[in-house]
Design an enzyme around this catalytic site. Structure first.
Site, PDB file in Angstrom:
ATOM      1  N   ASN A  95      -7.148  23.786 -29.140  1.00 57.97           N
ATOM      2  CA  ASN A  95      -6.405  24.865 -28.964  1.00 57.97           C
ATOM      3  C   ASN A  95      -6.396  25.345 -27.144  1.00 57.97           C
ATOM      4  O   ASN A  95      -6.788  26.466 -27.170  1.00 57.97           O
ATOM      5  CB  ASN A  95      -6.343  26.145 -29.910  1.00 57.97           C
ATOM      6  N   ASP A 152     -18.961  28.173 -33.067  1.00 60.00           N
ATOM      7  CA  ASP A 152     -17.348  28.509 -32.756  1.00 60.00           C
ATOM      8  C   ASP A 152     -17.240  29.634 -31.542  1.00 60.00           C
ATOM      9  O   ASP A 152     -16.611  30.609 -31.488  1.00 60.00           O
ATOM     10  CB  ASP A 152     -16.904  29.564 -34.003  1.00 60.00           C
TER      11      ASP A 152
HETATM   12  O1  DOR Z   1     -12.135  33.957 -33.295  1.00 57.66           O
HETATM   13  C1  DOR Z   1     -11.613  33.151 -33.093  1.00 57.66           C
HETATM   14  N1  DOR Z   1     -11.429  32.644 -31.809  1.00 57.66           N
HETATM   15  N2  DOR Z   1     -11.352  32.238 -34.320  1.00 57.66           N
HETATM   16  C2  DOR Z   1     -10.599  31.241 -33.980  1.00 57.66           C
HETATM   17  O2  DOR Z   1     -10.274  30.562 -34.957  1.00 57.66           O
HETATM   18  C3  DOR Z   1     -10.059  30.777 -32.515  1.00 57.66           C
HETATM   19  C4  DOR Z   1     -10.942  31.181 -31.580  1.00 57.66           C
HETATM   20  C5  DOR Z   1     -10.260  31.176 -30.210  1.00 57.66           C
HETATM   21  O3  DOR Z   1     -10.132  30.059 -29.775  1.00 57.66           O
HETATM   22  O4  DOR Z   1     -10.571  31.997 -29.332  1.00 57.66           O
END
Ligand code: DOR
Length: 424
Positions: free
Chosen positions: A95, A306
């Protein structure tokens, strides 16, 4: 150049090793593990007294933000931050801007990582073009270009038929489809877990079912297709139960969770600290207990960060308007060690979930100290306590809810592809 790491406790779950031994590195590769004092003479010696010596951590869920969001993070700052956290392999979600749904973006990331990266970077390609859930990307071309898995992370694959097709291809290519499980209608407008605390705070909630209906759907599709499904950032008890039942039936599903989901509860949001705003949201005590149980009984295979760095301006806003995400690289190991202190996992099992297990899921040659492996090593003092100062993170993302927390476990040195980083 040969380097000997001596006097440390070597723990390598991939080889069942846990003991006081010496580790020999020859340029960019592991040469071997020797009984204390039995290794040949080397150019350099690193004294790891009082530390564990483990394979560099493998983080299968990260956001490096480049290309497009370099004000949040770059491949250079992100990988340096990872290495500071003892992480030597990072898999970056697509992304970015442009989204990594094409061979040229994958090549860009790999070229940048080769030139500027502090550690190994594996791109994860988008499942659908533009992460729009309308059409599949050129999966085979992306794999040939160097992607190691597919995900629309940040967005769910809304179209179930497309998800079915992606899982069918995952079987052919033998790579995982990493699912961000979120029903966007159920989560619409939500900024935290839906429940008592969201009601008290007057914030719109995201129900647990927003995650669970998609976990259930994807497990069903995985069962139908016999594909390879990996559930990202598991946050609820219901998801843990669904995955546990699916595994019992023999469904080819794996799962990960992140340190914030086993460390924090939604009650912490009473501070209105936007650094606690993350998607999926931080849940309740019962969910945290279920996640810990899931880690213990291997329903949850992997710990991943993450890592989602954001600029100060993206977080210094009203709670409703702030960005979702936590900057996770530089606190992950110490938070995971909390599970060991609580008796949830033993040290080997914790390290396994952050090294060889994600490597096996992704079919990459990482996460092991076996002879011939890449010289990726973390040397960590698991007894020292320190106070987190997120303003001192190497990451551009200072957005950590753990700022000022006292944590145990300091990465003293990291070796990434043979290069030694000394943090003390
Ligand atoms: O908290 C999040 N941030 N969850 C996600 O799924 C994407 C991520 C982001 O790209 O900032």
């Amino acid at each position: 150049m040969t380097v000997l790491i001596k006097n440390g406790r070597i723990i390598d779950p991939s080889q069942g090793i846990d003991g006081r031994k010496d580790l020999l590195i020859k340029s960019r590769k592991i040469e071997g593990i020797y009984a204390a004092g039995k290794a040949p003479k080397t150019d350099k010696i690193i004294d790891a007294s009082g530390c564990i010596v483990i394979p560099g951590l493998v983080d299968m869920h990260t956001h490096l933000r480049e290309p497009g969001f370099e004000y949040k993070e770059t491949i250079y700052t992100g990988t340096m931050s990872a290495v500071k956290g003892g992480i030597t392999t990072v898999c970056c979600m697509p992304n970015t801007s442009p989204i990594n749904d094409s061979v040229s973006i994958t090549q860009f990331i790999l070229d940048k990582a080769a030139k500027e990266g502090a550690c190994t970077v594996y791109p994860i390609g988008a499942i659908t073009t533009g992460q729009k859930s309308e059409e599949l990307t050129e999966l085979e071309a992306l794999l040939k270009a160097g992607c190691i898995a597919f995900s629309d992370d940040g967005m769910p694959v809304i179209n179930s038929l497309i998800m079915r097709r992606a899982l069918e291809y995952s079987k052919i290519f033998n790579v995982p489809i990493i699912s961000h499980c979120e029903d966007m209608e159920l989560s619409k407008g939500g900024v935290m877990n839906e429940g008592f605390v969201s009601t008290i705070l007057g914030l719109k909630g995201i129900p647990k079912s927003a995650e669970e209906v998609m976990v259930a759907r994807d497990i069903s599709l995985c069962e139908l297709t016999k594909g390879r499904l990996h559930i990202a950032h598991v946050s609820t008890k219901g998801s843990v139960n669904l995955i546990r039942d699916a595994k019992k039936r023999g469904v080819n599903v794996t799962a990960e969770t992140c340190p914030h989901y086993f460390t924090l509860t939604d009650e912490s949001l009473i501070s209105y600290d936007t650094n606690l705003k993350v998607n999926p949201p931080i849940r309740t005590e019962q969910d945290v207990a279920a996640i810990k149980q899931g880690l213990k009984d291997n329903t949850i295979d992997v710990i991943a960060t993450d890592h989602a760095p954001h600029h100060f301006d993206d977080k210094d806003r009203e709670f409703d308007a702030a960005a979702f995400g936590i900057s996770g690289f530089e606190t992950a190991f110490a938070l995971g060690l909390g599970l060991v202190d609580q008796g949830i996992l033993d040290l080997t099992e914790f390290i396994r979930k952050f090294t060889i297990t994600p490597s096996h899921i992704l079919r990459i040659d990482k996460g092991s100290l076996s002879a011939g492996a890449d010289a990726d090593v973390a040397i960590i003092n698991t007894e020292t306590t320190y106070t987190v100062d997120s303003l001192n993170f190497i990451s551009k993302g200072k957005n950590s809810p753990f700022h000022k927390w006292k944590l145990k476990g300091i990465v003293e040195k990291t070796i990434a592809m043979g290069k030694v980083y000394d943090w003390r």
